[in-house]
Design a protein around this motif. Structure first.
Motif, PDB file in Angstrom:
ATOM      1  N   GLU A 171       0.932  -1.394   0.029  1.00  0.00           N
ATOM      2  CA  GLU A 171      -0.104  -0.123   0.107  1.00  0.00           C
ATOM      3  C   GLU A 171       0.946   1.131  -0.037  1.00  0.00           C
ATOM      4  N   LYS A 172       1.900   1.269   0.788  1.00  0.00           N
ATOM      5  CA  LYS A 172       2.853   2.552   0.790  1.00  0.00           C
ATOM      6  C   LYS A 172       3.436   2.709  -0.440  1.00  0.00           C
ATOM      7  N   LEU A 173       3.995   1.629  -1.153  1.00  0.00           N
ATOM      8  CA  LEU A 173       4.431   1.618  -2.531  1.00  0.00           C
ATOM      9  C   LEU A 173       3.573   2.157  -3.479  1.00  0.00           C
ATOM     10  N   ILE A 174       2.418   1.712  -3.390  1.00  0.00           N
ATOM     11  CA  ILE A 174       1.360   2.203  -4.330  1.00  0.00           C
ATOM     12  C   ILE A 174       1.161   3.888  -4.114  1.00  0.00           C
ATOM     13  N   ASP A 175       0.964   4.108  -3.107  1.00  0.00           N
ATOM     14  CA  ASP A 175       0.621   5.714  -2.692  1.00  0.00           C
ATOM     15  C   ASP A 175       1.858   6.589  -3.169  1.00  0.00           C
ATOM     16  N   ARG A 176       3.037   6.123  -2.881  1.00  0.00           N
ATOM     17  CA  ARG A 176       4.288   6.999  -3.455  1.00  0.00           C
ATOM     18  C   ARG A 176       4.367   7.208  -5.011  1.00  0.00           C
ATOM     19  N   VAL A 177       4.228   5.865  -5.311  1.00  0.00           N
ATOM     20  CA  VAL A 177       4.370   5.555  -6.970  1.00  0.00           C
ATOM     21  C   VAL A 177       3.260   6.584  -7.650  1.00  0.00           C
ATOM     22  N   TYR A 178       2.015   6.560  -7.122  1.00  0.00           N
ATOM     23  CA  TYR A 178       0.939   7.441  -7.650  1.00  0.00           C
ATOM     24  C   TYR A 178       1.097   8.820  -7.650  1.00  0.00           C
ATOM     25  N   ASN A 179       1.741   9.322  -6.449  1.00  0.00           N
ATOM     26  CA  ASN A 179       2.340  10.636  -6.374  1.00  0.00           C
ATOM     27  C   ASN A 179       3.275  10.960  -7.470  1.00  0.00           C
ATOM     28  N   LEU A 180       4.292  10.173  -7.446  1.00  0.00           N
ATOM     29  CA  LEU A 180       5.346  10.554  -8.497  1.00  0.00           C
ATOM     30  C   LEU A 180       4.693  10.579 -10.091  1.00  0.00           C
ATOM     31  N   VAL A 181       3.567   9.709 -10.034  1.00  0.00           N
ATOM     32  CA  VAL A 181       3.117   9.714 -11.462  1.00  0.00           C
ATOM     33  C   VAL A 181       2.413  11.124 -11.658  1.00  0.00           C
ATOM     34  N   GLN A 182       1.702  11.474 -10.707  1.00  0.00           N
ATOM     35  CA  GLN A 182       1.358  12.845 -10.954  1.00  0.00           C
ATOM     36  C   GLN A 182       1.767  14.130 -10.997  1.00  0.00           C
ATOM     37  N   GLU A 183       3.168  13.825 -10.421  1.00  0.00           N
ATOM     38  CA  GLU A 183       4.442  14.910 -10.451  1.00  0.00           C
ATOM     39  C   GLU A 183       5.047  15.115 -11.806  1.00  0.00           C
ATOM     40  N   ALA A 184       5.034  13.903 -12.479  1.00  0.00           N
ATOM     41  CA  ALA A 184       6.100  13.796 -13.308  1.00  0.00           C
ATOM     42  C   ALA A 184       5.463  14.313 -14.705  1.00  0.00           C
ATOM     43  N   PRO A 185       6.349  15.100 -15.596  1.00  0.00           N
ATOM     44  CA  PRO A 185       6.187  15.651 -16.808  1.00  0.00           C
ATOM     45  C   PRO A 185       5.669  14.320 -17.670  1.00  0.00           C
ATOM     46  N   GLU A 186       4.940  14.522 -18.562  1.00  0.00           N
ATOM     47  CA  GLU A 186       4.737  13.784 -19.785  1.00  0.00           C
ATOM     48  C   GLU A 186       5.991  13.578 -20.623  1.00  0.00           C
ATOM     49  N   PRO A 187       6.084  12.179 -20.903  1.00  0.00           N
ATOM     50  CA  PRO A 187       7.343  11.824 -21.307  1.00  0.00           C
ATOM     51  C   PRO A 187       7.512  12.443 -22.937  1.00  0.00           C
ATOM     52  N   GLU A 188       8.551  12.732 -23.510  1.00  0.00           N
ATOM     53  CA  GLU A 188       8.712  13.131 -24.692  1.00  0.00           C
ATOM     54  C   GLU A 188       8.368  12.086 -25.711  1.00  0.00           C
ATOM     55  N   LEU A 189       7.237  12.274 -26.752  1.00  0.00           N
ATOM     56  CA  LEU A 189       7.193  11.535 -27.871  1.00  0.00           C
ATOM     57  C   LEU A 189       7.825  11.998 -29.161  1.00  0.00           C
ATOM     58  N   GLU A 190       8.078  11.025 -29.905  1.00  0.00           N
ATOM     59  CA  GLU A 190       8.552  11.556 -31.377  1.00  0.00           C
ATOM     60  C   GLU A 190       7.360  12.306 -32.088  1.00  0.00           C
ATOM     61  N   GLU A 191       7.704  13.283 -32.493  1.00  0.00           N
ATOM     62  CA  GLU A 191       6.891  14.276 -33.247  1.00  0.00           C
ATOM     63  C   GLU A 191       6.431  13.275 -34.502  1.00  0.00           C
ATOM     64  N   GLU A 192       5.022  13.631 -34.867  1.00  0.00           N
ATOM     65  CA  GLU A 192       4.673  13.033 -35.996  1.00  0.00           C
ATOM     66  C   GLU A 192       5.349  13.918 -37.207  1.00  0.00           C
ATOM     67  N   ARG A 193       5.824  13.031 -38.255  1.00  0.00           N
ATOM     68  CA  ARG A 193       6.417  13.804 -39.292  1.00  0.00           C
ATOM     69  C   ARG A 193       5.849  13.329 -40.672  1.00  0.00           C
ATOM     70  N   GLU A 194       5.735  14.223 -41.636  1.00  0.00           N
ATOM     71  CA  GLU A 194       5.254  13.872 -42.959  1.00  0.00           C
ATOM     72  C   GLU A 194       6.376  13.540 -43.757  1.00  0.00           C
ATOM     73  N   GLU A 195       6.781  12.344 -44.230  1.00  0.00           N
ATOM     74  CA  GLU A 195       8.016  12.185 -44.810  1.00  0.00           C
ATOM     75  C   GLU A 195       7.561  11.722 -46.129  1.00  0.00           C
ATOM     76  N   VAL A 196       8.594  11.737 -47.124  1.00  0.00           N
ATOM     77  CA  VAL A 196       8.509  11.458 -48.361  1.00  0.00           C
ATOM     78  C   VAL A 196       7.646  10.494 -48.832  1.00  0.00           C
ATOM     79  N   VAL A 197       7.666   9.304 -48.021  1.00  0.00           N
ATOM     80  CA  VAL A 197       7.106   7.946 -48.209  1.00  0.00           C
ATOM     81  C   VAL A 197       5.479   8.045 -48.279  1.00  0.00           C
ATOM     82  N   ILE A 198       4.921   9.146 -47.777  1.00  0.00           N
ATOM     83  CA  ILE A 198       3.483   9.419 -47.901  1.00  0.00           C
ATOM     84  C   ILE A 198       3.119  10.305 -48.853  1.00  0.00           C
TER      85      ILE A 198
END
Length: 428
Positions: free
Chosen positions: A319-346
């Motif tokens: 229970e203690k582990l879950i509570d702490r992990v949940y708080n960290l999830v709320q505090e953490a920034p969104e992970p960087e995602l690869e931007e969608e790119r329109e490449e020549v193949v489309i």
């Protein structure tokens, strides 16, 4: 078996062919041209379906071809456009050109779509070729061939929390304890051959998603074992829970294991080490763990890690582990995602490196002209009539093919090969 990578072939539908036709009316045996255009071929489109979470369906089917457009008809009736073929993929699917390894797009949100193989345009009927100098054109165009693409799909699990650690440290047992996930477990290394996703509910009825990533071994980032195939699954998590066996059974040293796994994470990507990481010292229900726990906990805390002694088997400390992990999830920034790119193949056929739509090579005395545009024009040409052939040659002259051949030193009487269509060259 979990499939996180698949290679598929996509082909857009061919455009319908235009028609060569002339009016046939009462008292008028041969009226003007009235051949209609062909319809457009269907596109192959990848679309995100949030109800999917694996690529396993692509093991059974890896060829996707859209329907062809309808042929044109007489009386200037155009053929119908074909329906697009929408292929469902899970959220988090990265689309990669299989030949160039270039990322085309990163499909994240439900409903997102990407055209990966365009359908060909319909061929023009002979009505389109009527002019002041050509009153009765006896040719039309065939439909444009649809694009062909070989696409690699990669799925990175979309989870808030990633469980990492050596095989058999109890990650699968932990995820089954804290969520509704029921992974198969057994007492041997590499027990988990596929990541398991679980939704963890907190006391406040909030929730987060946790991924049990298969056990890593030394050299995983280089491809040893299955580790490099699964490291990518934790790239998008916000928080890492590092599970270690505090009992040190099987002659293992908990601190050494901890350092080795973190080194593997670092070797794979420095970004993984920037994520918040807490340590769950598992199996504290065992006497060996109780004996070693104080030293292990003290050492890890000295290095700045938060340590949570737990027993995945009995539920102690969970229970203690879950509570702490949940708080960290709320505090953490969104992970960087690869931007969608329109490449020549489309975007369809593209000019070659020299800026032209074609290449010229000389093989066995034959000047070969190749390129997407060349192949497309030959495929659409009506080669059953002299008029259709002359129309094609005019197009190539306008594209600069004749001028380029002359620069390559072609002489009259020598053979030219245009995407398989061969003829002797003479100055026009």
């Amino acid at each position: 078996m979990f499939v996180d990578e698949a290679v598929i072939k996509a082909k857009g539908g061919n455009g319908g062919s235009g028609t060569t036709s002339f009016r046939r009316e009462k008292y008028e045996a041969a009226g003007g041209p009235d051949g209609g255009d062909g319809g457009k071929g269907g596109d192959v489109i990848l679309g995100v379906d949030e109800g999917l979470n694996t690529l396993i369906d692509f093991r059974e089917r890896n060829l996707f071809e859209a329907d062809h457009g309808e042929n044109g008809k007489s009386k200037n009736q155009h053929g119908k456009d074909a329906e697009d073929l929408i292929v469902a993929v899970p959220p988090g699917t990265t689309i990669i050109d299989a030949k160039t390894e270039e990322v085309i797009a990163d499909l994240i949100e439900d409903g997102q779509q990407l055209v990966v193989a365009k359908g060909g345009r319909g061929g023009r009927g002979n009505t389109r070729f009527k002019s002041s100098t050509r009153q009765a054109p006896k040719f039309s165009e065939d439909g444009e061939p649809g694009e062909k693409k070989e696409i690699k799909l990669e799925l990175k699990l979309l989870a808030d929390v990633g469980l990492v650690g050596y095989p058999s440290v109890g990650k699968s047992t932990l995820i089954s304890r804290i969520s509704a996930a029921k992974p198969k477990t057994a007492a041997y290394h590499f027990t988990t051959l596929e990541p398991n996703l679980g939704v963890v509910e907190t006391k406040g009825f909030d929730s987060f998603v946790v991924a049990d990533v298969p056990g890593l071994i030394e050299g995983a980032h280089k491809g040893v074992g299955l580790g490099d195939q699964f490291l990518k699954h934790i790239e998008r998590t916000k928080v890492l829970v590092h599970v270690i066996d505090a009992s040190g059974r099987e002659g293992r040293a908990p601190i050494d294991d901890f350092k080795r796994i973190n080194q593997e994470l670092k070797e794979y990507s420095n970004k993984l080490m920037d994520k918040p990481q807490v340590v769950a010292t598992n199996k504290i229900d065992l006497p060996q763990a109780q004996e070693k726990l104080p030293q292990v906990k003290s050492k890890l805390e000295e290095e700045g890690y938060e340590v949570f002694p737990i027993s995945a088997a009995t539920g102690e400390g969970i229970e203690k582990l879950i509570d702490r992990v949940y708080n960290l999830v709320q505090e953490a920034p969104e992970p960087e995602l690869e931007e969608e790119r329109e490449e020549v193949v489309i975007r369809g056929p593209q000019p070659d490196e020299d800026g032209l739509d074609f290449n010229i090579t000389k093989e066995n005395g034959i000047f070969k002209v190749t390129g997407n545009r060349i192949e497309r024009e030959v495929a659409m040409a009506d080669l059953t009539t002299d008029e259709g052939l002359q129309q094609l040659l005019k197009k190539f002259k306008k594209l600069g093919v004749e001028e380029a051949l002359q620069k390559e030193g072609i002489q009259e009487g020598e053979t030219v090969d245009l995407a398989g269509l061969q003829f002797e060259y003479y100055k026009g």
